[in-house]
Design a protein around this motif. Structure first.
Motif, mmCIF file in Angstrom:
data_model
loop_
_atom_site.group_PDB
_atom_site.id
_atom_site.type_symbol
_atom_site.label_atom_id
_atom_site.label_comp_id
_atom_site.label_asym_id
_atom_site.label_seq_id
_atom_site.Cartn_x
_atom_site.Cartn_y
_atom_site.Cartn_z
ATOM 1 N N GLU A 104 31.349 31.079 18.349
ATOM 2 C CA GLU A 104 30.886 32.357 18.887
ATOM 3 C C GLU A 104 29.917 33.092 17.963
ATOM 4 N N ARG B 170 21.659 39.047 20.917
ATOM 5 C CA ARG B 170 22.655 40.046 21.305
ATOM 6 C C ARG B 170 21.979 41.309 21.835
ATOM 7 N N HIS C 272 30.636 42.690 18.616
ATOM 8 C CA HIS C 272 31.023 41.291 18.826
ATOM 9 C C HIS C 272 31.427 40.618 17.515
ATOM 10 N N TRP D 157 35.191 39.102 19.248
ATOM 11 C CA TRP D 157 34.319 38.215 20.006
ATOM 12 C C TRP D 157 34.508 38.395 21.504
ATOM 13 N N ASP E 287 33.625 42.229 25.273
ATOM 14 C CA ASP E 287 33.191 42.496 26.650
ATOM 15 C C ASP E 287 34.267 42.217 27.694
#
Length: 190
Positions: A16, A25, A54, A58, A61
């Motif tokens: 990730e 990003r 993030h 990770w 969202d």
């Protein structure tokens, strides 16, 4: 079997953060209206933390909850992952009967100041049982919610209270202490 599980977790942990650089990003944030609209609700003094969300989680969202203190107190996920893996492996090295026993930790870890759950979640990924303690009930509920997102809530016992008062009655293999540091204003105080 334990070694392949450890290898898989390590690969997932590395995949990730390396999958997107800062520009990607930012492009994703501008293309994602929910991220853009959420950013406008973040106070200006927290914007630098928002841009790194993030790195902290990770799975941010997917519904991660975090409060103002959490923004500057949470451990970046890659650091929490490394810490949890090292603790599990060090402890297992002492107990391992075979090479296959080294990996997932058959230990209990106390996260004395769990906050919104950054370290707690990674301990639960690597260890059999985690006792997560926080003096702030709302923050403890955020940690529970965030652990649910990562699928590790069942390995965590959440306790609302003051670690210093609870400590004499706790039994664990490892006690992890990472108290909140006071925030950005702390740097300028005497």
């Amino acid at each position: 079997m334990a070694r392949s599980g450890r290898r898989k977790r390590k690969q997932q942990a590395q995949a990730e953060p390396e999958s997107m650089d800062k520009r990607q990003r930012a492009d994703q944030d501008s293309a994602d209206p929910s991220a853009a609209s959420q950013k406008h609700h973040i106070p200006k003094h927290l914007q630098k933390y928002w841009r790194q969300r993030h790195n902290y989680f990770w799975k941010f969202d997917e519904g991660i909850q975090i409060d103002e203190e959490g923004w500057y107190s949470v451990t970046p996920e890659i650091v929490a992952e490394d810490t949890a893996a090292r603790i599990a492996q060090l402890h297992n090295d002492k107990r391992a009967q075979t090479q296959d026993d080294m990996g997932f930790g058959r230990i209990c870890v106390v996260d004395a100041f769990c906050g919104v759950g950054g370290n707690t979640i990674k301990f639960a990924t690597w260890c059999e049982h985690v006792i997560a303690i926080d003096i702030d009930r709302d923050r403890l509920e955020m940690a529970r919610h965030n652990a649910r997102i990562y699928g590790v809530e069942d390995r965590i016992e959440f306790i609302h209270g003051d670690f210093y008062q609870l400590a004499p009655g706790l039994a664990a293999d490892v006690v992890f202490l990472s108290p909140p540091w006071g925030g950005p204003e702390y740097i300028g105080s005497e």
